[in-house]
Scaffold this motif. Structure first.
Motif, mmCIF file in Angstrom:
data_model
loop_
_atom_site.group_PDB
_atom_site.id
_atom_site.type_symbol
_atom_site.label_atom_id
_atom_site.label_comp_id
_atom_site.label_asym_id
_atom_site.label_seq_id
_atom_site.Cartn_x
_atom_site.Cartn_y
_atom_site.Cartn_z
ATOM 1 N N ALA A 1 5.281 -1.517 4.922
ATOM 2 C CA ALA A 1 4.093 -1.945 4.189
ATOM 3 C C ALA A 1 2.966 -0.926 4.312
ATOM 4 C CB ALA A 1 3.638 -3.307 4.720
ATOM 5 N N MET A 2 2.809 -0.369 5.497
ATOM 6 C CA MET A 2 1.761 0.628 5.694
ATOM 7 C C MET A 2 2.059 1.902 4.901
ATOM 8 S SD MET A 2 0.155 1.848 9.329
ATOM 9 C CE MET A 2 -1.293 2.896 9.387
ATOM 10 N N THR A 3 3.337 2.255 4.806
ATOM 11 C CA THR A 3 3.730 3.439 4.035
ATOM 12 C C THR A 3 3.435 3.244 2.552
ATOM 13 O OG1 THR A 3 5.500 3.889 5.615
ATOM 14 C CG2 THR A 3 5.663 4.962 3.465
ATOM 15 N N LEU A 4 3.744 2.056 2.038
ATOM 16 C CA LEU A 4 3.489 1.760 0.627
ATOM 17 C C LEU A 4 1.987 1.731 0.353
ATOM 18 C CD1 LEU A 4 5.389 1.305 -1.753
ATOM 19 C CD2 LEU A 4 5.101 -1.163 -1.424
ATOM 20 N N ALA A 5 1.223 1.177 1.293
ATOM 21 C CA ALA A 5 -0.233 1.158 1.127
ATOM 22 C C ALA A 5 -0.790 2.577 1.099
ATOM 23 C CB ALA A 5 -0.867 0.342 2.256
ATOM 24 N N ALA A 6 -0.239 3.444 1.950
ATOM 25 C CA ALA A 6 -0.713 4.830 1.988
ATOM 26 C C ALA A 6 -0.358 5.581 0.718
ATOM 27 C CB ALA A 6 -0.120 5.543 3.201
ATOM 28 N N PHE B 1 -3.157 4.334 -1.584
ATOM 29 C CA PHE B 1 -4.466 4.737 -1.041
ATOM 30 C C PHE B 1 -4.238 5.855 -0.028
ATOM 31 C CE2 PHE B 1 -4.567 0.273 -2.225
ATOM 32 C CZ PHE B 1 -5.660 0.221 -3.085
ATOM 33 N N PRO B 2 -4.107 7.096 -0.495
ATOM 34 C CA PRO B 2 -3.659 8.204 0.370
ATOM 35 C C PRO B 2 -4.538 8.461 1.576
ATOM 36 C CG PRO B 2 -3.498 8.819 -1.938
ATOM 37 C CD PRO B 2 -4.243 7.528 -1.892
ATOM 38 N N VAL B 3 -5.803 8.068 1.544
ATOM 39 C CA VAL B 3 -6.683 8.352 2.672
ATOM 40 C C VAL B 3 -6.210 7.650 3.940
ATOM 41 C CG1 VAL B 3 -8.279 6.417 2.317
ATOM 42 C CG2 VAL B 3 -9.117 8.574 3.310
ATOM 43 N N ILE B 4 -5.393 6.604 3.803
ATOM 44 C CA ILE B 4 -4.892 5.884 4.975
ATOM 45 C C ILE B 4 -4.137 6.829 5.900
ATOM 46 C CG2 ILE B 4 -3.261 4.091 5.724
ATOM 47 C CD1 ILE B 4 -3.994 2.491 3.265
ATOM 48 N N PHE B 5 -3.397 7.762 5.320
ATOM 49 C CA PHE B 5 -2.616 8.698 6.119
ATOM 50 C C PHE B 5 -3.288 10.058 6.258
ATOM 51 C CE2 PHE B 5 2.051 7.028 6.020
ATOM 52 C CZ PHE B 5 1.663 5.970 6.836
ATOM 53 N N SER B 6 -4.566 10.141 5.902
ATOM 54 C CA SER B 6 -5.267 11.427 6.016
ATOM 55 C C SER B 6 -6.721 11.177 6.393
ATOM 56 C CB SER B 6 -5.169 12.200 4.700
ATOM 57 O OG SER B 6 -5.650 13.504 4.843
ATOM 58 N N MET C 1 -7.416 16.716 1.532
ATOM 59 C CA MET C 1 -6.205 16.798 2.339
ATOM 60 C C MET C 1 -5.252 15.641 2.086
ATOM 61 S SD MET C 1 -6.392 19.563 3.982
ATOM 62 C CE MET C 1 -5.061 19.303 5.152
ATOM 63 N N CYS C 2 -5.524 14.820 1.091
ATOM 64 C CA CYS C 2 -4.649 13.688 0.791
ATOM 65 C C CYS C 2 -3.499 14.151 -0.088
ATOM 66 C CB CYS C 2 -5.422 12.568 0.107
ATOM 67 S SG CYS C 2 -6.735 11.869 1.127
ATOM 68 N N GLY C 3 -2.284 13.909 0.355
ATOM 69 C CA GLY C 3 -1.121 14.402 -0.365
ATOM 70 C C GLY C 3 -0.936 13.795 -1.738
#
Length: 680
Positions: A243-248, A251-256, A674-676
């Motif tokens: 779920a966290m991967t799909l959210a990222a 919303f790419p900032v979650i992982f950056s 820096m968001c992929g």
């Protein structure tokens, strides 16, 4: 003397029959290579394949996941009408590992991206992007050589020399706990097979000090309750990570997340990726390894990168792999990896020379060596019908070498690499596999990065100026060493649990065959949906392969990098020598001496990849320090496995969404660029 030999032969045969009888009692006489085992192993292996490709392209680091395969296979078997035997579980995890490690063995995380980075003006050849069929041909060329190398190497390092192979031993311990059988005999047997059958000299192997040591003896007094809890832990950790991967993705900032503001994030690449999968990998890797990685990250990104930038040695943008400080510290990383790998091989080579050359020469001078040969034969406890016939090995090696040479020529042509050079690459792969497997058996670290560089150095001499040939030949040699090492861990597990080597051999073949299709298809889809190397998948090891090939051709290094390479190479040669010395002395603190390879990985990847793994390593250390390894058991490993598999599997959904043109829902917070998933 002859009567004595006859008595020894009769005794060894009797002992082998007794050992086989004990193994039959252990597994109930069940068939080990079954349809349900094959399908389950292939299913788990496909999940691992996607996961390893995903993380390999991001960080250059993949995992065998043998512990996780055995655990998930055991949980999956609860849906079968009858439970699987321990030996079936060994075969299942063997299939899964053979399927899941193909992204590294076939060079999809390093070799193929490196060929895509070629520059026609600088390298004399345009970037090589293999088609799906071309990637299939390349994979087939290197997929089976290591499999056919495994049986004779097993005879040497597992049966004769009885090396520890800590991860394989830990997997055997886990399987014995899950299936409630007596723990495997992990003692070094000096003569006549197993000590419970009447050996005289027994020397215990020190407890493994690796990521595999996290497997304690779990509480199995209530196996059904334990199974339900394991399933629950695996499912919720998988779901949360997915779920966290799909959210990222949306919303790419979650992982950056910028660590110290947008300036340091955009100009110096200091971001944080709170990926549960990275945390899970840190738990599996263990605190000492993640600590080494983050020490490297601090030295590379907090000290050397600013130094190179402000001194004018790397004037380009920090993230540029050609003119920026990221490309500058890459060379120091390469020097560290080569020094660490080569020094780690020195005691292995010395021991091989002493055992195989010097002692044999002394025995030939002083007496009849027939007894030595008989002693080696006596250690094999498996009957011939359970072993892989040597004629299969001979024909298989010949077919894989000749067929692989032809396939490489068809895929790359004469301009890429000459057939004779590919043939030499296979021969070097066989020699380097022996060194790599021995290092793996003793230290739980396969120095394939250093072995691949040795091959590149050799081919720079015999075929100078050809960058494509240098990379391909190095990849051929590395593939054999990587695959043989991974499969040897599985064969060690099988040896301890009394699984059939022939059944494992069949499993390795079908796992490698399916993985060719899965890995090639997944890589092709990733390459269409993303830029590789690029922001989302930097493929750092690709730059290592290409950088060394260019250095060997041109002999030019970035300004002032040569001095730092020499200094760090000397430093980590000393560190590696100290670590090897302490390990061979049985020192319990060897794991706290920094690992050169892990330290260098901290240079290759941006801080975001290392920090989350450190969190996982700290969690692992605090958890087992607080509750103890015995009480802690495998619960934390189950949760970590769910975290890793959740992101790896759900990344396939992200890949499909990207292929369909569905992008991020919001680029809020991505001002640092820096968001992929956001256009910057």
């Amino acid at each position: 003397m002859r009567d004595h030999d006859v008595r020894n032969t009769d005794g060894s045969r009797r002992l082998r029959r007794q050992a086989r009888h004990s193994a039959d009692k252990l597994d109930g006489g069940q068939q080990e290579f079954t349809l349900r085992v094959a399908l389950s192993g292939l299913l788990i292996g496909c999940l691992l394949c996607f996961t390893n490709l995903y993380f390999g392209l991001q960080t250059g680091w993949i995992s065998m996941m043998s512990l996780q395969s055995a655990l998930i296979g055991f949980l999956l078997s609860k849906f079968f009408p009858t439970p699987i035997s321990p030996q079936e579980n060994v075969v299942l995890q063997t299939i899964a590992v053979a399927t899941g490690t193909m992204p590294l063995a076939a060079g999809f995380v390093g070799i193929l991206p490196a060929l895509g980075l070629l520059d026609e003006e600088r390298d004399g050849t345009a970037p090589l992007q293999l088609s799906w069929w071309g990637a299939i041909g390349w994979s087939c060329a290197v997929a089976f050589f290591g499999v056919f190398l495994s049986p004779p190497i097993r005879k040497q390092v597992i049966i004769e020399e009885q090396l520890a192979f800590p991860s394989g031993t830990a997997t055997a311990q886990l399987i014995s706990v899950l299936h409630q059988i007596p723990p495997p005999d992990t003692a070094i047997r000096q003569r006549h097979g197993y000590h419970e059958l009447g050996t005289d000299e027994v020397e215990d192997i020190p407890a493994p000090e690796s990521a595999a040591e996290h497997v304690g003896l779990a509480d199995v007094r209530e196996p059904e309750v334990a199974t339900q809890e394991s399933w629950g832990a695996l499912i919720w950790s998988f779901a949360v990570s997915g779920a966290m991967t799909l959210a990222a993705y949306f919303f790419p900032v979650i992982f950056s997340i910028p660590l110290f503001g947008n300036y340091l994030a955009s100009d110096w690449l200091w971001t944080f990726t709170p990926s549960l999968s990275y945390i899970g990998q840190g738990i599996i890797m263990g605190f000492p390894t993640t600590l080494s990685m983050n020490l490297g990250m601090l030295v590379g990104w907090a000290i050397l990168s600013p130094l190179a930038k402000h001194s004018g040695w790397a004037p380009g943008p920090v993230g540029d792999m050609t003119t920026g400080s990221r490309g500058w510290i890459l060379w120091i990383s390469l020097a560290i990896m080569c020094a660490d790998s080569l020094v780690s091989l020195v005691p292995v080579v010395a021991e091989v020379f002493y055992a195989k050359v010097w002692r044999r020469a002394v025995s030939l001078r002083d007496g009849d060596p027939s007894e030595t040969r008989l002693e080696i034969e006596d250690k094999e406890v498996e009957t011939p019908d359970r072993l892989v016939p040597m004629r299969w090995v001979g024909w298989g090696l010949a077919a894989s070498v000749i067929g692989g040479t032809l396939l490489v020529w068809l895929v790359f042509g004469d301009e890429g690499i000459k057939p004779w050079a590919t043939l030499i690459g296979f021969l070097m792969g066989g020699l380097l596999s022996i060194l790599g497997v021995r290092a793996l058996g003793e230290t739980d670290l396969n120095p394939v990065s250093g072995l691949g560089k040795i091959s590149q150095l050799f081919f720079a001499w015999i075929q100078p100026g050809n960058i494509v040939a240098n990379i391909i030949a190095g990849g051929v040699a590395e593939a054999g060493a990587q695959q043989a090492g991974d499969l040897m861990q599985d064969l060690k597990t099988g040896h301890l649990i009394h699984a059939s080597p022939r059944a494992q051999f069949f499993g390795q073949l079908i796992g490698s065959l399916l993985s060719i299709l899965v890995t090639t298809t997944a890589y092709t889809l990733y390459n269409r949906a993303y830029q590789i190397p690029g922001p989302s998948f930097p493929a750092p090891t690709a730059y290592v392969w290409l950088g060394l090939a260019r250095l060997l051709r041109d002999g030019e290094l970035p300004l002032k990098s040569g001095e730092f390479m020499i200094a760090f190479a000397i430093l980590f040669a000393v560190v590696a020598a100290c670590k090897a010395y302490v390990q061979r002395r049985g020192g319990r603190y060897a794991k706290w001496i920094p690992s050169g390879v892990a330290f260098a990985i901290g240079f290759l990847n941006t801080p975001s990849f290392s920090l989350a793994r450190l969190i996982g390593g700290i969690i692992e250390h605090l958890y087992y320090t607080r509750v103890g390894r015995e009480r802690g058991g495998i619960r934390l490993i189950i949760v970590a496995s769910g975290f890793v598999l959740g992101e790896g599997v759900v990344s396939v959904i992200s890949l499909v969404l990207r292929t369909w043109g569905i992008g991020a829902a919001s680029c809020w917070g991505c001002g640092h660029g820096m968001c992929g998933g956001c256009p910057a």
